[in-house]
Write a protein that holds these residues in place. Sequence first.
Motif, PDB file in Angstrom:
ATOM      1  N   GLU A 291       0.828  -1.209   0.000  1.00  0.00           N
ATOM      2  CA  GLU A 291       0.000   0.000   0.000  1.00  0.00           C
ATOM      3  C   GLU A 291       0.859   1.254   0.000  1.00  0.00           C
TER       4      GLU A 291
ATOM      5  N   ILE B  62       2.110   1.733  -3.476  1.00  0.00           N
ATOM      6  CA  ILE B  62       1.003   2.170  -4.340  1.00  0.00           C
ATOM      7  C   ILE B  62       0.778   3.669  -4.176  1.00  0.00           C
ATOM      8  N   ARG B  63       0.773   4.147  -2.927  1.00  0.00           N
ATOM      9  CA  ARG B  63       0.590   5.594  -2.686  1.00  0.00           C
ATOM     10  C   ARG B  63       1.718   6.393  -3.329  1.00  0.00           C
TER      11      ARG B  63
ATOM     12  N   ARG C 282       1.124   6.439  -7.138  1.00  0.00           N
ATOM     13  CA  ARG C 282       0.053   7.368  -7.520  1.00  0.00           C
ATOM     14  C   ARG C 282       0.542   8.796  -7.457  1.00  0.00           C
TER      15      ARG C 282
END
Length: 61
Positions: free
Chosen positions: A31, A34-35, A38
Amino acid sequence: MSTTVRISASELELITHAAGLNGRTVPDQVEHWIRLGRAAERCHDGASCAANSSGFEGTST
């Protein structure tokens, strides 16, 4: 909500290693990356990315 995702063995090894180094669980490391990804994709240049930490909050805009 959670879901199952297939990750190659080589990527899982990298994730597991990074998670251990950073005191995160494997799902938390995924996670986190992923952040970061992005936020990086929202940046149009390095200067705006460095100046704008809001991209790392984990909320989508």
